[in-house]
Design an enzyme around this catalytic site. Structure first.
Site, PDB file in Angstrom:
ATOM      1  N   HIS A  79       0.895  -1.244  -0.041  1.00 25.93           N
ATOM      2  CA  HIS A  79       0.023   0.011   0.130  1.00 25.93           C
ATOM      3  C   HIS A  79       0.700   1.296  -0.139  1.00 25.93           C
ATOM      4  O   HIS A  79       0.494   2.070   0.513  1.00 25.93           O
ATOM      5  CB  HIS A  79      -1.084  -0.051   1.107  1.00 25.93           C
ATOM      6  CG  HIS A  79      -2.120   0.877   1.023  1.00 25.93           C
ATOM      7  ND1 HIS A  79      -3.040   0.830  -0.370  1.00 25.93           N
ATOM      8  CD2 HIS A  79      -2.826   1.721   1.565  1.00 25.93           C
ATOM      9  CE1 HIS A  79      -3.942   1.535  -0.321  1.00 25.93           C
ATOM     10  NE2 HIS A  79      -3.926   2.293   1.037  1.00 25.93           N
ATOM     11  N   HIS A 138      -0.869   2.890   7.150  1.00 30.76           N
ATOM     12  CA  HIS A 138      -1.033   3.343   5.656  1.00 30.76           C
ATOM     13  C   HIS A 138       0.301   3.809   5.002  1.00 30.76           C
ATOM     14  O   HIS A 138       1.216   4.081   5.745  1.00 30.76           O
ATOM     15  CB  HIS A 138      -1.852   4.636   5.753  1.00 30.76           C
ATOM     16  CG  HIS A 138      -3.133   4.306   4.853  1.00 30.76           C
ATOM     17  ND1 HIS A 138      -4.149   3.750   5.598  1.00 30.76           N
ATOM     18  CD2 HIS A 138      -3.418   4.445   3.306  1.00 30.76           C
ATOM     19  CE1 HIS A 138      -5.208   3.515   4.654  1.00 30.76           C
ATOM     20  NE2 HIS A 138      -4.776   4.106   3.358  1.00 30.76           N
ATOM     21  N   SER A 178      -3.123   5.603   9.882  1.00 27.21           N
ATOM     22  CA  SER A 178      -2.494   6.331   9.412  1.00 27.21           C
ATOM     23  C   SER A 178      -0.944   6.251   9.842  1.00 27.21           C
ATOM     24  O   SER A 178      -1.032   6.258  11.124  1.00 27.21           O
ATOM     25  CB  SER A 178      -2.959   8.075   9.551  1.00 27.21           C
ATOM     26  OG  SER A 178      -2.062   9.003   8.976  1.00 27.21           O
ATOM     27  N   GLU A 225      -9.377  -2.473   1.770  1.00 23.26           N
ATOM     28  CA  GLU A 225      -8.700  -1.870   2.890  1.00 23.26           C
ATOM     29  C   GLU A 225      -9.776  -2.025   4.099  1.00 23.26           C
ATOM     30  O   GLU A 225     -10.681  -1.162   4.247  1.00 23.26           O
ATOM     31  CB  GLU A 225      -8.319  -0.610   2.594  1.00 23.26           C
ATOM     32  CG  GLU A 225      -7.342  -0.459   1.640  1.00 23.26           C
ATOM     33  CD  GLU A 225      -6.924   0.989   1.611  1.00 23.26           C
ATOM     34  OE1 GLU A 225      -6.519   1.665   2.611  1.00 23.26           O
ATOM     35  OE2 GLU A 225      -6.925   1.457   0.358  1.00 23.26           O
ATOM     36  N   TYR A 255     -12.410  -0.011  -0.099  1.00 21.99           N
ATOM     37  CA  TYR A 255     -12.603  -0.144   1.702  1.00 21.99           C
ATOM     38  C   TYR A 255     -13.697  -1.108   2.087  1.00 21.99           C
ATOM     39  O   TYR A 255     -14.575  -1.422   1.150  1.00 21.99           O
ATOM     40  CB  TYR A 255     -12.707   1.303   2.061  1.00 21.99           C
ATOM     41  CG  TYR A 255     -11.335   2.199   2.206  1.00 21.99           C
ATOM     42  CD1 TYR A 255     -10.869   2.395   3.344  1.00 21.99           C
ATOM     43  CD2 TYR A 255     -10.987   2.799   1.039  1.00 21.99           C
ATOM     44  CE1 TYR A 255      -9.716   3.112   3.317  1.00 21.99           C
ATOM     45  CE2 TYR A 255     -10.029   3.638   0.963  1.00 21.99           C
ATOM     46  CZ  TYR A 255      -9.109   3.653   2.018  1.00 21.99           C
ATOM     47  OH  TYR A 255      -7.895   4.200   2.145  1.00 21.99           O
TER      48      TYR A 255
END
Length: 848
Positions: A205, A321, A371, A568, A628
């Protein structure tokens, strides 16, 4: 018995002068009541006369002295080893005891193999994949991209095996997967064992790799279509990594463990996460630092070959991420996962327990709402305020100024320093866990290796929820908040997360939405409460915009179950999926034990410890890219992740339903799942393998301009130095060594398995046979796979076809002083289309 006793040796300390070729010294047996006749040969006095006399008594006293000295040395060795590596002696003795009993302390044997290959596509003039910003176009290379292949198979049934690929890409992909499957079929009969069922293609990713290789039209739009050069680099490199893993297959052991990773992820959609039931959230709230809003667990699988006990690789799962490198970064890299793998493999080169060619894979997990910008989302508008929790906007009511901050956000390097730090924060606990498993193995047991894969149509799948109610999924569609982006990469215009709909944005978007495809009332009702912006699942021209047919896949080795996700999954969605699979797997394992009557090792036939509890991980995004997967509660909030959940509010439940319906194929005695050609192993037709998704690789549009011509400027030549290095540099932070060369377009030759740039060090003369010394030679010490060496390309004239290359090296901490130089490898294209290689080299410089 002898074979199993030898298996204990890998737990012993190693010595040796050559890197990666240490010899192992078993602990000598305790020597008691030593006499001339019973002492080991090396401790006998060769002149001892065993006849009566004073000489004999002298020799006996000397022999007692020798034996006492040996015992003292053994005690000292034991104390030193316990001080520096506690528990090794106990582990070794336990291993010996278990070997005598017929059961290995390392668990059951499996076939294991690892491989790695270069997949770096075009590093310039192609859009980067991830942020969907057409202005983010590659200008060079910070770190090469790789495919890392891990193969696990059954010793007793070698046809039972699987391949887990970790690509330094944004995701897996349908076209790439087709290319890999077809390519495996062309490698020869021994590769016929690999098929759709047992090949998983996952991406780390990273948002810093080249785009243009994906199968569907929507992600091709910002990259100006399909780039065949980049596509072939990924497919061919993945095939090479599998071939290397396949050729290295041999019996070995697996060990699995879990550790905590601190400071490497936060939840970027906390407002949506908090919509999940409080009771459910409380189960994961361990502390203020680990409040459950993201998963802090990293799971590591260690690969160890049986022949010499050397470790050949690790495969890890942890969610964060690949957005440490920001949307203004234009250098190709593997982002924080690429850094973690680089650091681990670099450390393995200095590890005597690691084999040459050690491979470290850092795979994603339930990454959806995580994140790496761990300082949170802030308004970069001078206000000093954090972004709104509900919709990630700033004081102007827009999202464009809202950006997540990494650990070193103040350093203006497009996120590179923060990226390296987040990678380091994953590497260090993974390395510590690896070392722990070396001395205290947590074996993968059972000998079972199973896999399944199915293509499942999500465009209208009706099924029952656990409570008995019937629901269905919908053809793929994206909501208004999809266009708002996230704090990792804000969108454009007036879109907002959570509040986005046709009433809160410009009327233009309502017109654009309906011009592309006006969703039917039934489609809108199916996706409710998502307001549909792009009805992508019902647009089929010029070819499909996004997948409706999805991959559902899972692997099992012993007690480890890997759920391979094409989308995801958010933190809570991943937990629900894993919990459902864990519960079903526990029932499956219990059924296996009851069928056996009592647990037995498949390799030895002797009694083994009872089957351990299932360990379940999620890996992805894999095989395709289906955006997602959120919980229903998060979906209702309609932030970015919910708006990007393609198949409606019951998307997660559908994935769980299909996974559980196929899970029985992971049972120890289960037959092979039906082949994807529509027929089962008995030859009877069986459509349960599902329809095939389209392969658009040969009909995708492309508007990417080719390289036409390279020319040097007047009175210069390719590779000529235009800005040379300084004579002397001092080591330290931000001390940059730079050289600029007359360049050519790097798209002419991707230099796969090679390099565009290198740092060379002048080595000392070496003594050769006969006592003569060799001449000093320049040795390569860095290449463009190293994080600290960057390759930058600039077009200086479109009309003349001229360009320049800047190579920058920041000497890392611990770099040896000495004499160095920089070398550039390029390839120039003539007007006739021929490509010629050239080199350039800087002056030498001293590093103090």
């Amino acid at each position: 018995m002898k074979e199993q006793a030898e298996l204990a040796l890998p737990l012993l300390p190693t010595t040796g002068t050559e890197k990666g070729d240490a010899t192992r010294q078993p602990k000598p047996k305790k020597i008691e009541n030593c006499t001339v006749q019973t002492c080991p040969t090396q401790y006998r006095d060769k002149k001892v006369n065993t006849s009566a006399g004073s000489g004999s008594r002298t020799q006996q006293r000397r022999l007692v002295y020798y034996c006492a000295a040996i015992l003292v040395h053994l005690v000292l060795i034991y104390l030193v080893c316990e001080a520096f590596a506690p528990g090794w002696t106990t582990s070794w003795l336990d291993a010996a005891d278990e070997a005598e009993d017929g059961a290995s302390p390392f668990g059951d044997r499996y076939l294991v193999g690892v491989g790695k290959a270069d997949i770096t596509g075009p590093v310039v003039e192609v859009n980067l994949m991830g942020y969907a910003d057409p202005k983010q176009v590659g200008t060079g290379l910070r770190q090469r991209l790789y495919s890392r292949a891990f193969i696990i198979g059954s010793v007793d049934k070698p046809e039972d095996r699987f391949v887990y690929l970790v690509l330094d890409t944004q995701s897996g992909d349908t076209a790439v997967r087709y290319g890999i499957i077809n390519g495996l079929g062309e490698l020869g009969p021994s590769y016929a064992v690999y098929s759709h069922h047992n090949v998983a293609v996952t991406g780390t990713h990273s948002h810093a790799g080249p785009a243009g290789w994906l199968n569907y039209l929507l992600p091709q739009i910002t990259s100006k279509g399909f780039d065949r050069q980049g596509y072939r680099a990924i497919v061919d490199g993945a095939l090479l990594s599998i071939r290397r893993a396949h050729e290295s297959l041999q019996p070995g052991y697996l060990s699995v463990g879990t550790t905590k990773v601190r400071g490497a992820n936060i939840n970027r959609s906390l407002f949506a996460y908090l919509a999940n039931p409080e009771e459910e959230r409380a189960r994961y709230n361990a502390s203020a630092e680990d409040d459950g809003s993201v998963e802090k667990n990293l799971t590591l699988l260690k690969f160890q070959r049986a022949s010499d006990g050397k470790n050949i690789g690790v495969l890890t799962w942890f969610p964060t991420h690949g957005t440490s490198l920001l949307g203004n970064n234009t250098l190709i890299a593997g982002d924080n996962k690429g850094v973690a793998a680089y650091l681990f493999e670099k450390s393995a080169r200095r590890d005597p327990t690691a084999a040459k060619g050690f491979v470290a894979g850092f795979s994603q997990a339930n990454v959806g709402d995580t994140s790496p910008n761990v300082l949170g989302a802030w308004c970069e508008d001078g206000s000093g305020q954090m972004c709104s929790l509900e919709n990630s906007t700033c004081s102007d009511g827009k999202s464009q100024a809202c950006h997540g901050r990494g650990p070193f956000f103040r350093i203006r390097d497009n996120g590179a320093s923060s990226c390296f730090e987040i990678g380091r924060r994953q590497f260090e606990p993974a390395r510590a866990l690896y070392e722990q498993l070396q001395w205290d193995p947590a074996p993968v047991r059972g000998g079972v290796v199973k896999s399944f894969h199915t293509f499942h149509n999500m465009s209208g799948f009706s099924f029952l929820l656990p409570n008995g109610s019937e629901v269905r999924t919908c053809p793929a569609a994206l909501g208004y908040s999809f266009a708002a982006g996230t704090s990792d990469g804000p969108g454009a215009f007036d879109f907002k997360q959570h509040d986005g709909n046709e009433d809160t944005t410009s009327p233009v978007w309502k017109v654009v939405s309906r011009l592309l495809k006006d969703a039917t009332p039934a489609q809108r009702a199916c996706h409710s409460p998502k307001p549909i912006l792009l009805d992508v699942g019902e647009i089929h021209k010029p070819y499909e915009w996004t997948p409706n047919i999805v991959d559902v896949q899972a692997f099992r080795v012993g007690q480890l179950v890997i759920v391979v996700s094409p989308g995801e999954a958010t933190t809570m969605a991943g937990r629900r999926w894993k919990n459902a699979v864990r519960d079903a797997s526990a029932d499956l394992f219990a059924e296996e034990r009851s069928h056996r009557g009592h647990p037995r090792s498949s390799n030895t036939g002797n009694s083994a410890p009872s089957s351990p509890s299932p360990v379940v991980v999620i890996g992805g995004p894999a095989n395709s890219y289906t955006h997602y997967i959120t919980t229903e509660e998060e979906y209702a909030i309609q932030r970015y992740e919910g708006a990007s959940t393609l198949y409606g509010p019951h998307t997660l439940a559908a994935y769980v339903n299909v996974t559980l319906s196929w899970l029985h194929y992971l049972g120890a005695g289960a037959p092979a799942p039906p082949p994807h050609d529509g027929g089962d192993s008995d030859g009877d037709d069986d459509s349960s393998a599902g329809p095939f998704p389209p392969d658009n690789s040969n009909r995708s549009l492309s508007f990417i301009s080719p390289v036409v011509l390279d020319r040097p400027p007047p009175f210069k030549s390719f590779g000529q130095v235009t800005t040379d290095v300084k004579p002397v540099y001092r080591r330290g932070p931000a001390r940059m060594v730079r050289a600029v060369f007359v360049g050519a377009n790097p798209r002419n030759n991707l230099r796969l398995e090679g390099t565009f740039a290198a740092v060379e060090k002048l080595g000392l003369p070496r003594e050769e046979h006969g006592g003569q010394q060799s001449a000093a030679i320049w040795e390569r010490v860095r290449d463009d796979g190293d994080w600290a060496l960057t390759f930058n390309w600039r077009r200086t004239s479109e009309i003349l076809g001229t360009s320049e290359v800047e190579i920058v090296w920041e000497p890392e901490e611990g770099t040896e002083p000495g004499l160095y130089r920089i070398r550039y490898y390029g390839d120039a294209k003539s007007l006739g289309g021929s490509i010629e290689a050239f080199e350039g080299v800087s002056s030498s410089f001293t590093l103090l």
